[in-house]
Every structure is written in structure tokens, then in C-alpha cells.
Scaffold this motif. Sequence first.
Motif, PDB file in Angstrom:
ATOM      1  N   ALA A  50       0.832  -1.207   0.000  1.00 15.08           N
ATOM      2  CA  ALA A  50       0.000   0.000   0.000  1.00 15.08           C
ATOM      3  C   ALA A  50       0.866   1.256   0.000  1.00 15.08           C
ATOM      4  O   ALA A  50       0.570   2.217  -0.725  1.00 15.08           O
ATOM      5  N   VAL A  51       1.941   1.256   0.785  1.00 11.79           N
ATOM      6  CA  VAL A  51       2.846   2.409   0.796  1.00 11.79           C
ATOM      7  C   VAL A  51       3.495   2.575  -0.570  1.00 11.79           C
ATOM      8  O   VAL A  51       3.639   3.701  -1.075  1.00 11.79           O
ATOM      9  N   GLY A  52       3.850   1.472  -1.209  1.00 12.29           N
ATOM     10  CA  GLY A  52       4.410   1.534  -2.562  1.00 12.29           C
ATOM     11  C   GLY A  52       3.423   2.125  -3.553  1.00 12.29           C
ATOM     12  O   GLY A  52       3.794   2.914  -4.427  1.00 12.29           O
ATOM     13  N   ALA A  53       2.156   1.763  -3.412  1.00  9.32           N
ATOM     14  CA  ALA A  53       1.133   2.312  -4.313  1.00  9.32           C
ATOM     15  C   ALA A  53       0.951   3.806  -4.096  1.00  9.32           C
ATOM     16  O   ALA A  53       0.845   4.581  -5.057  1.00  9.32           O
ATOM     17  N   VAL A  54       0.933   4.225  -2.840  1.00  8.86           N
ATOM     18  CA  VAL A  54       0.789   5.658  -2.546  1.00  8.86           C
ATOM     19  C   VAL A  54       1.999   6.425  -3.075  1.00  8.86           C
ATOM     20  O   VAL A  54       1.861   7.494  -3.680  1.00  8.86           O
ATOM     21  N   LEU A  55       3.194   5.885  -2.861  1.00 11.90           N
ATOM     22  CA  LEU A  55       4.395   6.531  -3.396  1.00 11.90           C
ATOM     23  C   LEU A  55       4.351   6.601  -4.918  1.00 11.90           C
ATOM     24  O   LEU A  55       4.797   7.585  -5.517  1.00 11.90           O
ATOM     25  N   GLY A  56       3.817   5.573  -5.538  1.00  8.51           N
ATOM     26  CA  GLY A  56       3.681   5.588  -6.998  1.00  8.51           C
ATOM     27  C   GLY A  56       2.759   6.695  -7.471  1.00  8.51           C
ATOM     28  O   GLY A  56       3.049   7.384  -8.460  1.00  8.51           O
ATOM     29  N   LEU A  57       1.655   6.876  -6.773  1.00 12.25           N
ATOM     30  CA  LEU A  57       0.724   7.951  -7.152  1.00 12.25           C
ATOM     31  C   LEU A  57       1.337   9.331  -6.948  1.00 12.25           C
ATOM     32  O   LEU A  57       1.239  10.209  -7.815  1.00 12.25           O
ATOM     33  N   ILE A  58       1.986   9.514  -5.806  1.00 12.14           N
ATOM     34  CA  ILE A  58       2.632  10.804  -5.530  1.00 12.14           C
ATOM     35  C   ILE A  58       3.735  11.060  -6.551  1.00 12.14           C
ATOM     36  O   ILE A  58       3.869  12.161  -7.091  1.00 12.14           O
ATOM     37  N   GLY A  59       4.519  10.033  -6.835  1.00 13.08           N
ATOM     38  CA  GLY A  59       5.593  10.170  -7.816  1.00 13.08           C
ATOM     39  C   GLY A  59       5.069  10.484  -9.201  1.00 13.08           C
ATOM     40  O   GLY A  59       5.662  11.289  -9.927  1.00 13.08           O
ATOM     41  N   ALA A  60       3.961   9.854  -9.569  1.00 15.76           N
ATOM     42  CA  ALA A  60       3.382  10.126 -10.886  1.00 15.76           C
ATOM     43  C   ALA A  60       2.959  11.581 -11.006  1.00 15.76           C
ATOM     44  O   ALA A  60       3.185  12.228 -12.036  1.00 15.76           O
ATOM     45  N   VAL A  61       2.365  12.116  -9.949  1.00 15.56           N
ATOM     46  CA  VAL A  61       1.952  13.528  -9.966  1.00 15.56           C
ATOM     47  C   VAL A  61       3.172  14.438 -10.041  1.00 15.56           C
ATOM     48  O   VAL A  61       3.196  15.407 -10.816  1.00 15.56           O
TER      49      VAL A  61
END
Length: 101
Positions: A50-61
Motif C-alpha cells: 500500500a505504501v508503494g502504491a501511494v508513493l507511486g501515485l505521488i511520484g506520478a503527480v
Amino acid sequence: MNRIKQRITIVALLLLSQIDAMSQDGNAGINEANTKVRGYFDSGTNLMYAVGAVLGLIGAVKVYQKWNSGDPDTGKVAAAWFGSCVFLVIVATVIKSFFGV
């Protein structure tokens, strides 16, 4: 003097019986701790995903913002964010398979 020796003997026996009672079932305690840690491990792995997914979303933005503004280091930022997400997923998966949990 004889009563003092009796009292000392009684206290010594009580202390020894207490030590004996505390030292029993060490194996059972270790096995229970092992079971609890293994039970928490699936939750911890899911948390890492879940933390990896959140980091992925933040990184994408962040990468999208840099790309739209024309920053020259967009590739570095994208690699850093993507690398951190991949690292979290790989670490969780490798630890899970390495320890057989």
C-alpha cells in the motif's frame, strides 16, 4: 537461632520454587512469539504494498508536474520515484519468499 535458620530455609525454598516456575515453558513462549510474528507479517507485507502504491501515485503527480513545466531532470525524478516503488514491492516479496512466510 533455630527459628531464624528455619525462616531463611523457607524463604530460600520459596525463591527457588519461584525461579523454577518462571523458567518453565520457554519453548512454548518462543513458539507463540514465532506464530504471532508470522501472523503480523502478511499485514506488514500488505502495508508495504500500500505504501508503494501511494508513493507511486505521488511520484506520478510529481513527474507529471515536472514534465509539464519542462524541467530537464524529469528522467531522474521519474527513475527515483519508480525505483522507490519497485524497491518496496521487491523487498516485501523477497522477504516473504526468503523466510517462507
